[in-house]
Design a protein around this motif. Sequence first.
Motif, mmCIF file in Angstrom:
data_model
loop_
_atom_site.group_PDB
_atom_site.id
_atom_site.type_symbol
_atom_site.label_atom_id
_atom_site.label_comp_id
_atom_site.label_asym_id
_atom_site.label_seq_id
_atom_site.Cartn_x
_atom_site.Cartn_y
_atom_site.Cartn_z
ATOM 1 N N PHE A 259 0.825 -1.209 0.000
ATOM 2 C CA PHE A 259 0.000 0.000 0.000
ATOM 3 C C PHE A 259 0.856 1.255 0.000
ATOM 4 C CE2 PHE A 259 0.668 -0.606 4.570
ATOM 5 C CZ PHE A 259 0.859 0.686 5.037
ATOM 6 N N LEU A 260 0.293 2.297 -0.618
ATOM 7 C CA LEU A 260 0.856 3.644 -0.609
ATOM 8 C C LEU A 260 -0.229 4.587 -0.141
ATOM 9 C CD1 LEU A 260 2.457 3.641 -4.208
ATOM 10 C CD2 LEU A 260 3.632 3.080 -2.061
ATOM 11 N N ASP A 261 0.036 5.378 0.877
ATOM 12 C CA ASP A 261 -0.886 6.432 1.308
ATOM 13 C C ASP A 261 -0.447 7.742 0.654
ATOM 14 O OD1 ASP A 261 -2.206 4.625 2.884
ATOM 15 O OD2 ASP A 261 -1.393 5.341 4.783
ATOM 16 N N LEU A 262 -1.321 8.337 -0.128
ATOM 17 C CA LEU A 262 -0.986 9.572 -0.840
ATOM 18 C C LEU A 262 -1.587 10.778 -0.128
ATOM 19 C CD1 LEU A 262 -1.522 8.535 -4.588
ATOM 20 C CD2 LEU A 262 0.543 8.338 -3.169
ATOM 21 N N GLY A 263 -0.848 11.873 -0.136
ATOM 22 C CA GLY A 263 -1.344 13.092 0.472
ATOM 23 C C GLY A 263 -0.877 14.322 -0.272
ATOM 24 N N TRP A 264 -1.645 15.383 -0.135
ATOM 25 C CA TRP A 264 -1.262 16.687 -0.682
ATOM 26 C C TRP A 264 -2.065 17.759 0.039
ATOM 27 C CZ3 TRP A 264 -3.836 12.934 -3.482
ATOM 28 C CH2 TRP A 264 -5.132 13.233 -3.928
ATOM 29 N N ALA A 265 -1.592 18.970 -0.085
ATOM 30 C CA ALA A 265 -2.246 20.115 0.563
ATOM 31 C C ALA A 265 -2.418 19.887 2.058
ATOM 32 C CB ALA A 265 -3.589 20.418 -0.098
ATOM 33 N N GLY A 266 -1.420 19.252 2.661
ATOM 34 C CA GLY A 266 -1.400 19.140 4.113
ATOM 35 C C GLY A 266 -2.194 18.009 4.718
ATOM 36 N N SER A 267 -2.754 17.109 3.909
ATOM 37 C CA SER A 267 -3.536 16.014 4.487
ATOM 38 C C SER A 267 -3.387 14.747 3.667
ATOM 39 C CB SER A 267 -5.016 16.394 4.590
ATOM 40 O OG SER A 267 -5.572 16.587 3.307
ATOM 41 N N THR A 268 -3.578 13.615 4.332
ATOM 42 C CA THR A 268 -3.574 12.323 3.644
ATOM 43 C C THR A 268 -4.912 12.151 2.949
ATOM 44 O OG1 THR A 268 -2.087 11.378 5.307
ATOM 45 C CG2 THR A 268 -3.339 9.836 3.949
ATOM 46 N N ARG A 269 -4.886 11.812 1.656
ATOM 47 C CA ARG A 269 -6.112 11.761 0.862
ATOM 48 C C ARG A 269 -6.662 10.346 0.681
ATOM 49 N NH1 ARG A 269 -7.565 16.828 -1.034
ATOM 50 N NH2 ARG A 269 -6.169 18.311 -0.013
ATOM 51 N N GLY A 270 -5.818 9.337 0.873
ATOM 52 C CA GLY A 270 -6.338 7.985 0.724
ATOM 53 C C GLY A 270 -5.242 6.966 0.526
ATOM 54 N N ARG A 271 -5.655 5.710 0.610
ATOM 55 C CA ARG A 271 -4.729 4.577 0.502
ATOM 56 C C ARG A 271 -4.902 3.882 -0.834
ATOM 57 N NH1 ARG A 271 -3.708 1.105 5.697
ATOM 58 N NH2 ARG A 271 -2.417 2.981 5.950
ATOM 59 N N VAL A 272 -3.782 3.574 -1.467
ATOM 60 C CA VAL A 272 -3.750 2.838 -2.723
ATOM 61 C C VAL A 272 -3.192 1.450 -2.423
ATOM 62 C CG1 VAL A 272 -2.907 2.787 -5.087
ATOM 63 C CG2 VAL A 272 -3.298 4.998 -3.943
ATOM 64 N N THR A 273 -3.966 0.414 -2.684
ATOM 65 C CA THR A 273 -3.525 -0.956 -2.427
ATOM 66 C C THR A 273 -3.214 -1.633 -3.752
ATOM 67 O OG1 THR A 273 -4.934 -1.050 -0.451
ATOM 68 C CG2 THR A 273 -4.094 -3.138 -1.297
ATOM 69 N N THR B 262 2.662 13.457 -2.251
ATOM 70 C CA THR B 262 3.711 12.634 -1.654
ATOM 71 C C THR B 262 3.139 11.318 -1.134
ATOM 72 O OG1 THR B 262 3.431 13.653 0.531
ATOM 73 C CG2 THR B 262 5.042 14.650 -0.942
ATOM 74 N N VAL B 263 4.028 10.345 -1.057
ATOM 75 C CA VAL B 263 3.706 9.087 -0.381
ATOM 76 C C VAL B 263 3.953 9.326 1.106
ATOM 77 C CG1 VAL B 263 4.278 6.647 -0.139
ATOM 78 C CG2 VAL B 263 4.372 7.735 -2.407
ATOM 79 N N VAL B 264 2.894 9.556 1.855
ATOM 80 C CA VAL B 264 3.053 9.904 3.271
ATOM 81 C C VAL B 264 3.275 8.671 4.136
ATOM 82 C CG1 VAL B 264 1.764 12.043 3.060
ATOM 83 C CG2 VAL B 264 0.547 9.955 3.651
ATOM 84 N N ASP B 265 2.915 7.503 3.613
ATOM 85 C CA ASP B 265 3.158 6.246 4.326
ATOM 86 C C ASP B 265 3.085 5.123 3.311
ATOM 87 O OD1 ASP B 265 3.769 4.593 6.432
ATOM 88 O OD2 ASP B 265 1.830 4.789 7.464
#
Length: 249
Positions: free
Chosen positions: A94-108, A239-242
């Motif tokens: 999984f990759l957690d994507l975020g932008w504009a200061g917040s995590t937007r969702g998880r990509v599995t 970014t990939v936040v996690d």
Amino acid sequence: MREPVKSLVEAGRVVAVKSLVEAGRVVAVKSLVEAGRVVAVQEDQDGRRSARITLQDGQLYLHPLLRQPTPAHAHTLQESDVVGVLDPSCTLAFLDLGWAGSTRGRVTIRLTPDTPLARQFVLLCTGQRGHTFRNTKLLEVLDKGQPGERVVGGDYESNDGKGGASLLPDLQGQYRQSGQAGAVWCGYWWLGGPTSAQFAIATRDRQDGHQWSCVFGDVVSGLDVVRAAVNHSDITEVTVVDCGVVLPL
């Protein structure tokens, strides 16, 4: 190799866990995981790194190894034992994507079949070799708004598209081809080249009769998150936040 994590994932049952029990004590594993008190650890010449293990929506997730303090009174598992439960023929990353200061969702992403690129992707999601996709940018969108639209990321070295060298000595393997949205493949045309750890994710089907080669995975959930990232005004702000892998229950 499968026992340490199997014993963790009884989804709330109280179980006796060899790796987690001191002097035969019985622990509520679910509550320990939810409290952040179960971690995977790896020792090397520079000291200890640890990785969170979390339980979300009935799924058990292993996050990347980081140099960070181990929580007080945490139960530790060896990272090698934890990743040993993964099925290399169909690992979920999984990759957690975020932008504009917040995590937007998880990509599995389901990594299949077992190939060097899939194994390398797991290494960069778990940080076993020291490098990780965590905090890397998405780099560019190709054919935006057109058939075959795709996004490239994964430069764990310089984070500008010029780096991302292979972690494995030989990336040759039996790869699939695909022209469908959700396909994940090597973002660089030359396997073993200086950026061959970069990856591409298709957000729209191809319609030209051709297919992408060196496909090593497919998005099984969260493609809408990738599409939203593509539509962000500046893809390099995404970014990939996690990142990490899904542990089998």
